[in-house]
Design an enzyme around this catalytic site. Structure first.
Site, PDB file in Angstrom:
ATOM      1  N   ARG A  12       9.808  -2.021  -1.582  1.00  0.00           N
ATOM      2  CA  ARG A  12       8.851  -2.737  -2.421  1.00  0.00           C
ATOM      3  C   ARG A  12       8.051  -1.757  -3.271  1.00  0.00           C
ATOM      4  NH1 ARG A  12       3.457  -2.880  -3.570  1.00  0.00           N
ATOM      5  NH2 ARG A  12       2.967  -2.541  -1.360  1.00  0.00           N
ATOM      6  N   ASP A  13       7.145  -1.028  -2.665  1.00  0.00           N
ATOM      7  CA  ASP A  13       6.290  -0.117  -3.433  1.00  0.00           C
ATOM      8  C   ASP A  13       7.087   1.035  -4.016  1.00  0.00           C
ATOM      9  OD1 ASP A  13       4.012   0.893  -4.549  1.00  0.00           O
ATOM     10  OD2 ASP A  13       2.924   1.160  -2.689  1.00  0.00           O
ATOM     11  N   HIS A 204      -2.591   2.825   3.864  1.00  0.00           N
ATOM     12  CA  HIS A 204      -1.563   2.979   2.825  1.00  0.00           C
ATOM     13  C   HIS A 204      -2.052   4.071   1.883  1.00  0.00           C
ATOM     14  CE1 HIS A 204       1.465   1.261  -0.095  1.00  0.00           C
ATOM     15  NE2 HIS A 204       0.646   1.848  -0.956  1.00  0.00           N
ATOM     16  N   HIS A 206      -1.268   7.206  -1.059  1.00  0.00           N
ATOM     17  CA  HIS A 206      -0.431   7.851  -2.067  1.00  0.00           C
ATOM     18  C   HIS A 206      -0.795   9.329  -2.100  1.00  0.00           C
ATOM     19  CE1 HIS A 206       1.304   4.254  -4.259  1.00  0.00           C
ATOM     20  NE2 HIS A 206       0.514   3.715  -3.350  1.00  0.00           N
ATOM     21  N   CYS A 237       1.944   2.164  -8.675  1.00  0.00           N
ATOM     22  CA  CYS A 237       1.525   0.835  -9.120  1.00  0.00           C
ATOM     23  C   CYS A 237       1.720   0.710 -10.623  1.00  0.00           C
ATOM     24  CB  CYS A 237       0.058   0.601  -8.767  1.00  0.00           C
ATOM     25  SG  CYS A 237      -0.579  -0.976  -9.360  1.00  0.00           S
ATOM     26  N   ASN A 246       4.049   7.052  -2.988  1.00  0.00           N
ATOM     27  CA  ASN A 246       3.482   6.980  -1.645  1.00  0.00           C
ATOM     28  C   ASN A 246       3.749   8.278  -0.888  1.00  0.00           C
ATOM     29  OD1 ASN A 246       3.006   3.802  -1.148  1.00  0.00           O
ATOM     30  ND2 ASN A 246       4.835   4.111  -2.374  1.00  0.00           N
TER      31      ASN A 246
END
Length: 304
Positions: A12-13, A204, A206, A237, A246
């Protein structure tokens, strides 16, 4: 020996900010490789508007084809009730609902104010609970905003207080643009533990400014037992300027294993997957483990 849960968010990310759009078959293959490496919680898809994030447009098709071994759970990112409707029509086990900490970023990221985001969360929480889904709420831009700057700790803790009124199963605190440092991690997690005792905390991070791994290890010392990571260090993002990847799953697993926190995840499989994904995306691996390798095996000096 203590354990920590690593949540793979690469499908996903890791993919949502890449210019290349992977075909559904490659997304499923990425998930299969993650499962083979030993990952058991995977954020597989995002139920967002396909025109805003075309990289995630095939969420339903991906969920139809993911492997289903025992013990593996899949999450889908949800921003609003419409996204939840889509999620409920698939076989996701969890939903991850995003509430952004600042109005400007919230408007750009999901087209609503912070207050509207909180209302969306409350509605989604009720409906997802009725459907039997595990419900995570992520507070995005909790460490800083690219548009409004500093985000006070007190503001994030107030959001957590309001979020707990809808009884989430898990609260995640996200450094969406990679500006956080360990002192902020300590302040936020200590405050969250007081406000929401008994609710599992997740982080979460980065690695935009090379603080992601220090933040992750600090988080473990302050009550977090789950950390997000993306194989290869891909990610970012689409609505945050200069938001890079990430923390990398393989680099995090190396740090955790060497610290004595066993994950059960195979580093070699992760580095192979990172190389495979880099080829598919035509984008370089950001992780370092694949370059240096794991802890070296001692070599005896040759003698004459």
């Amino acid at each position: 020996m203590a354990k920590v849960e690593v949540i793979e968010v690469g499908p996903r990310d890791g993919l949502q900010n890449e210019s290349a759009i992977l075909p559904t078959a490659d997304k499923v293959r990425l998930i299969e490789r993650s499962v083979a490496a030993g990952l058991r919680r995977i954020e597989a898809v995002s139920f967002v508007h396909p025109k805003r994030v075309p990289q995630m447009a095939d969420a339903e098709a991906v969920m139809e084809r993911v492997p289903r071994p025992d013990g593996v759970k899949y999450a889908g990112l949800v921003l609003n009730p419409r996204g939840l409707d889509r999620a409920l029509a698939t076989s996701v086990d969890e939903v991850n609902v995003v509430v952004v900490a600042t109005d400007e970023f919230s408007q750009r990221n999901q087209g609503c104010s912070v207050e509207e985001g909180l209302r969306n969360w409350a509605q989604i929480a009720e409906d997802a609970r009725a459907a039997g889904l595990y419900r995570t709420v992520t507070i995005a831009a909790a460490f800083g905003c690219p548009f409004e700057g500093e985000v006070p700790t007190a503001k994030v803790l107030d959001l957590i207080r309001r979020i707990t009124e809808s009884a989430p199963d898990e609260i995640a605190i996200a450094d969406t643009i990679g500006v956080g440092v360990p002192a902020q991690v300590r302040a936020l997690l200590d405050g969250a533990a007081e406000i929401a005792p008994g609710i599992p905390l997740r982080c979460h991070f980065h690695n935009t400014r090379n603080t992601g791994y220090a933040n992750a290890l600090t988080a473990l010392d302050h009550g977090v037992s789950a950390l997000d990571a993306s194989t290869g260090g891909f990610g970012g993002c689409p609505f945050a300027p200069a938001a890079t990847g990430n923390i990398a799953t393989e680099d995090l697993v190396y740090a955790l294993d060497r610290t004595g926190l066993k994950t059960g995840i195979e580093m070699a499989t992760l580095t192979e997957t990172a190389d495979w994904l880099a080829d598919r995306l035509n984008s370089p691996v950001q992780a370092l483990l694949g370059r240096a390798g794991p802890f070296p095996t001692p070599r005896k000096e040759e003698t004459e």
